[in-house]
Design a protein around this motif. Structure first.
Motif, PDB file in Angstrom:
ATOM      1  N   LYS A  22      -0.595 -10.443  -3.797  1.00 39.80           N
ATOM      2  CA  LYS A  22      -1.673  -9.809  -3.029  1.00 39.80           C
ATOM      3  C   LYS A  22      -1.144  -8.661  -2.180  1.00 39.80           C
ATOM      4  CE  LYS A  22      -4.356 -13.978  -2.424  1.00 39.80           C
ATOM      5  NZ  LYS A  22      -4.530 -15.087  -1.498  1.00 39.80           N
ATOM      6  N   CYS A  23      -2.004  -7.676  -1.955  1.00 42.68           N
ATOM      7  CA  CYS A  23      -1.602  -6.571  -1.071  1.00 42.68           C
ATOM      8  C   CYS A  23      -2.796  -6.130  -0.252  1.00 42.68           C
ATOM      9  CB  CYS A  23      -1.048  -5.406  -1.883  1.00 42.68           C
ATOM     10  SG  CYS A  23      -0.242  -4.170  -0.828  1.00 42.68           S
ATOM     11  N   ASN A  24      -2.520  -5.638   0.956  1.00 41.99           N
ATOM     12  CA  ASN A  24      -3.588  -5.129   1.810  1.00 41.99           C
ATOM     13  C   ASN A  24      -3.719  -3.604   1.698  1.00 41.99           C
ATOM     14  OD1 ASN A  24      -1.081  -4.896   2.983  1.00 41.99           O
ATOM     15  ND2 ASN A  24      -1.575  -6.047   4.830  1.00 41.99           N
ATOM     16  N   TYR A  29      -0.855   4.930  -6.951  1.00 41.37           N
ATOM     17  CA  TYR A  29       0.134   4.852  -8.033  1.00 41.37           C
ATOM     18  C   TYR A  29       0.478   3.403  -8.372  1.00 41.37           C
ATOM     19  CZ  TYR A  29       2.771   4.509  -3.727  1.00 41.37           C
ATOM     20  OH  TYR A  29       3.190   4.145  -2.481  1.00 41.37           O
ATOM     21  N   CYS A  30      -0.231   2.460  -7.748  1.00 40.31           N
ATOM     22  CA  CYS A  30       0.129   1.051  -7.935  1.00 40.31           C
ATOM     23  C   CYS A  30      -1.063   0.197  -8.364  1.00 40.31           C
ATOM     24  CB  CYS A  30       0.740   0.516  -6.640  1.00 40.31           C
ATOM     25  SG  CYS A  30       1.477  -1.125  -6.781  1.00 40.31           S
ATOM     26  N   MET A  31      -2.126   0.225  -7.552  1.00 34.27           N
ATOM     27  CA  MET A  31      -3.232  -0.726  -7.756  1.00 34.27           C
ATOM     28  C   MET A  31      -4.582  -0.024  -7.784  1.00 34.27           C
ATOM     29  SD  MET A  31      -3.541  -4.067  -5.435  1.00 34.27           S
ATOM     30  CE  MET A  31      -2.120  -5.060  -5.258  1.00 34.27           C
ATOM     31  N   LEU A  96      13.959  -7.036   3.049  1.00 40.29           N
ATOM     32  CA  LEU A  96      12.513  -7.131   2.818  1.00 40.29           C
ATOM     33  C   LEU A  96      11.965  -5.732   2.559  1.00 40.29           C
ATOM     34  CD1 LEU A  96       9.782  -8.904   3.455  1.00 40.29           C
ATOM     35  CD2 LEU A  96       9.909  -7.754   5.649  1.00 40.29           C
ATOM     36  N   THR A  97      11.055  -5.640   1.594  1.00 38.83           N
ATOM     37  CA  THR A  97      10.347  -4.387   1.350  1.00 38.83           C
ATOM     38  C   THR A  97       8.888  -4.590   1.727  1.00 38.83           C
ATOM     39  OG1 THR A  97      11.793  -3.799  -0.472  1.00 38.83           O
ATOM     40  CG2 THR A  97       9.692  -2.715  -0.423  1.00 38.83           C
ATOM     41  N   THR A  98       8.378  -3.719   2.583  1.00 39.23           N
ATOM     42  CA  THR A  98       7.022  -3.915   3.110  1.00 39.23           C
ATOM     43  C   THR A  98       6.313  -2.578   3.285  1.00 39.23           C
ATOM     44  OG1 THR A  98       5.773  -4.668   5.054  1.00 39.23           O
ATOM     45  CG2 THR A  98       8.042  -3.983   5.449  1.00 39.23           C
ATOM     46  N   VAL A 160      13.144   4.152   4.607  1.00 39.09           N
ATOM     47  CA  VAL A 160      11.737   4.525   4.430  1.00 39.09           C
ATOM     48  C   VAL A 160      11.608   5.074   3.016  1.00 39.09           C
ATOM     49  CG1 VAL A 160       9.969   6.169   5.161  1.00 39.09           C
ATOM     50  CG2 VAL A 160      11.316   4.954   6.880  1.00 39.09           C
ATOM     51  N   ASN A 161      10.772   4.426   2.208  1.00 41.28           N
ATOM     52  CA  ASN A 161      10.661   4.800   0.797  1.00 41.28           C
ATOM     53  C   ASN A 161       9.360   5.521   0.514  1.00 41.28           C
ATOM     54  OD1 ASN A 161      13.085   3.561   0.127  1.00 41.28           O
ATOM     55  ND2 ASN A 161      12.103   1.602  -0.291  1.00 41.28           N
ATOM     56  N   CYS A 162       9.475   6.650  -0.156  1.00 43.00           N
ATOM     57  CA  CYS A 162       8.301   7.442  -0.506  1.00 43.00           C
ATOM     58  C   CYS A 162       8.247   7.602  -2.022  1.00 43.00           C
ATOM     59  CB  CYS A 162       8.434   8.806   0.178  1.00 43.00           C
ATOM     60  SG  CYS A 162       7.317  10.039  -0.482  1.00 43.00           S
ATOM     61  N   ILE A 190      11.406   8.143  -4.299  1.00 44.73           N
ATOM     62  CA  ILE A 190      11.499   7.341  -5.523  1.00 44.73           C
ATOM     63  C   ILE A 190      10.576   7.934  -6.576  1.00 44.73           C
ATOM     64  CG2 ILE A 190      11.114   5.023  -6.481  1.00 44.73           C
ATOM     65  CD1 ILE A 190      11.627   3.949  -3.662  1.00 44.73           C
ATOM     66  N   GLU A 191      11.124   8.190  -7.733  1.00 49.11           N
ATOM     67  CA  GLU A 191      10.284   8.780  -8.786  1.00 49.11           C
ATOM     68  C   GLU A 191       9.184   7.809  -9.228  1.00 49.11           C
ATOM     69  OE1 GLU A 191      13.618  11.846 -10.669  1.00 49.11           O
ATOM     70  OE2 GLU A 191      13.148   9.994 -11.743  1.00 49.11           O
ATOM     71  N   PHE A 192       8.017   8.367  -9.409  1.00 43.60           N
ATOM     72  CA  PHE A 192       6.838   7.628  -9.877  1.00 43.60           C
ATOM     73  C   PHE A 192       7.130   7.084 -11.280  1.00 43.60           C
ATOM     74  CE2 PHE A 192       2.156   8.536 -11.307  1.00 43.60           C
ATOM     75  CZ  PHE A 192       1.825   7.195 -11.205  1.00 43.60           C
ATOM     76  N   MET A 193       6.916   5.774 -11.441  1.00 42.48           N
ATOM     77  CA  MET A 193       7.191   5.138 -12.736  1.00 42.48           C
ATOM     78  C   MET A 193       5.902   4.629 -13.382  1.00 42.48           C
ATOM     79  SD  MET A 193      10.579   2.897 -11.878  1.00 42.48           S
ATOM     80  CE  MET A 193      10.165   2.442 -10.208  1.00 42.48           C
ATOM     81  N   PRO A 194       5.918   4.464 -14.701  1.00 44.81           N
ATOM     82  CA  PRO A 194       4.712   3.986 -15.393  1.00 44.81           C
ATOM     83  C   PRO A 194       4.486   2.493 -15.166  1.00 44.81           C
ATOM     84  CG  PRO A 194       6.469   4.414 -16.970  1.00 44.81           C
ATOM     85  CD  PRO A 194       6.991   4.850 -15.637  1.00 44.81           C
TER      86      PRO A 194
END
Ligand code: SAM
Length: 330
Positions: A22-24, A29-31, A96-98, A160-162, A190-194
């Motif tokens: 689950k994500c808030n 690019y994800c959901m 942790l990645t958040t 910080v990841n973009c 971070i490169e956009f992945m499929p």
């Protein structure tokens, strides 16, 4: 115990554990905007089940554990899991990645429980653009979460990841770079992945690390490369004046599969040996049917022997992974 080694000679040292699908947020690019069908609660591994698998893995030399999701901070009582994992002697690096939106409340209990490293995803420092990409008006809360995390010297480095998306991220780069120079944060592109659930990814949507580096160097002059661990996903750079660090994770333009030391455990207890796996290895069923540690070890070794040589994003016949990023655990 014998280390966990795949058929290509790569030793597995790192596991990414998804604690929820689950994500808030609803990052484009994800959901999809409406979210996804969430796993039924009984399918999701308990903290005890996760801790047991991590312990077994740690006995085979896996010493780096990263909690992720979905959004890990929406999983109730997450600090309890962190404390279980922090107690496992072989776990040397617990992170942790958040998306950071609940971090202002949770940083203290997480540090208290033994968390030592943090990655926060952040794609824009403009309120409008942040809301556009995440479909949530939550920039101030993420920044408050980062500020709170900064108060704990135990939590270093803060990364910080973009996700770099062509046509969107170019204009975000200067402000993110300033953040890296102003704050004790390592900003990584971070490169956009499929791996987007909408399957909208096209090669042309990838803004490469090289392109971002050129944007940065136009303003700041040449970046100086820093040494990185052999298994690191990121190339690290400092600015010529020594203030600040940025990184580039370039899975599309510069794949790093040959040094991959990672496996992933999904929230429903499936082992994945690659982000782009088409096949998963069920650990939940044996776990719940009373498998011994030895049986789990055998299963893990068997799965890892089948770890993919590399992702095939750039191959003509590329077939997408069997699940999207938030369901796998990025
Ligand atoms: N919710 C947490 C977060 O935001 O960091 C953890 C899970 S999220 C799936 C992990 C990371 O994957 C985030 O940095 C996110 O931006 C990234 N991500 C999601 N979809 C991606 C994609 N298609 N390509 C590259 N990175 C992606």
């Amino acid at each position: 115990m014998e280390p966990l080694v795949d058929s290509w000679g790569r030793e597995i040292r790192s596991v990414r554990v998804s604690v929820t699908d689950k994500c808030n947020f609803r990052c484009r690019y994800c959901m999809p905007a409406e979210g996804l069908e969430w796993l039924p609660r009984e399918e999701v591994l308990s903290f005890e089940e996760i801790a047991r698998l991590v312990r077994v893995l740690s006995e085979m030399g896996v010493d780096e554990v990263r909690l992720t999701g979905g959004e890990p901070l929406v999983r109730r009582d997450l600090p309890v899991l962190v404390s279980f994992l922090a107690e496992i002697p072989g776990v040397r690096d617990l992170s942790l990645t958040t998306n950071g939106v609940l971090l202002d409340r949770l940083a203290a209990p997480l540090v208290e429980a033994g968390l030592r490293r943090l990655n926060v995803s952040l794609d824009s420092l403009s309120h409008v653009r942040f809301a556009e990409i995440t479909r949530r008006d939550a920039l101030d809360r993420v920044l408050a979460g980062l500020e709170e995390a900064e108060r704990y010297p135990e939590l270093r480095p803060i990364k910080v990841n973009c996700v770099a998306v062509k046509g969107f991220t170019e204009t975000e780069v200067p402000a993110l770079v300033e953040l890296a120079r102003r704050k004790p944060y390592v900003v990584r592109f971070i490169e956009f992945m499929p791996l987007d659930a909408d399957e909208a990814w096209r090669e042309d949507d990838v803004l490469s690390g090289g392109e971002i580096r050129a944007i940065i160097e136009e303003h700041h002059g040449p970046l100086v490369e820093l040494p990185a661990k052999a298994s690191s996903t990121a190339r690290r750079f400092r600015f010529a004046d020594g203030v600040g660090e940025v990184g580039f994770v370039n899975p599309v333009s510069e794949p790093f599969c040959s040094s991959c030391d990672r496996i992933r455990l999904t929230a429903d207890g499936q082992l994945r040996t690659c982000l782009f796996s088409r096949r998963e290895w069920d650990l939940k069923t044996p776990l719940r049917e009373g498998a011994t540690d030895e049986e789990l070890v055998d299963l893990l070794r068997f799965a890892v022997r089948h770890k993919e040589l590399k992702h095939r994003i750039n191959d003509p016949g590329f077939v997408r992974a069997s699940r999207s990023m938030s369901q796998i655990g990025g």
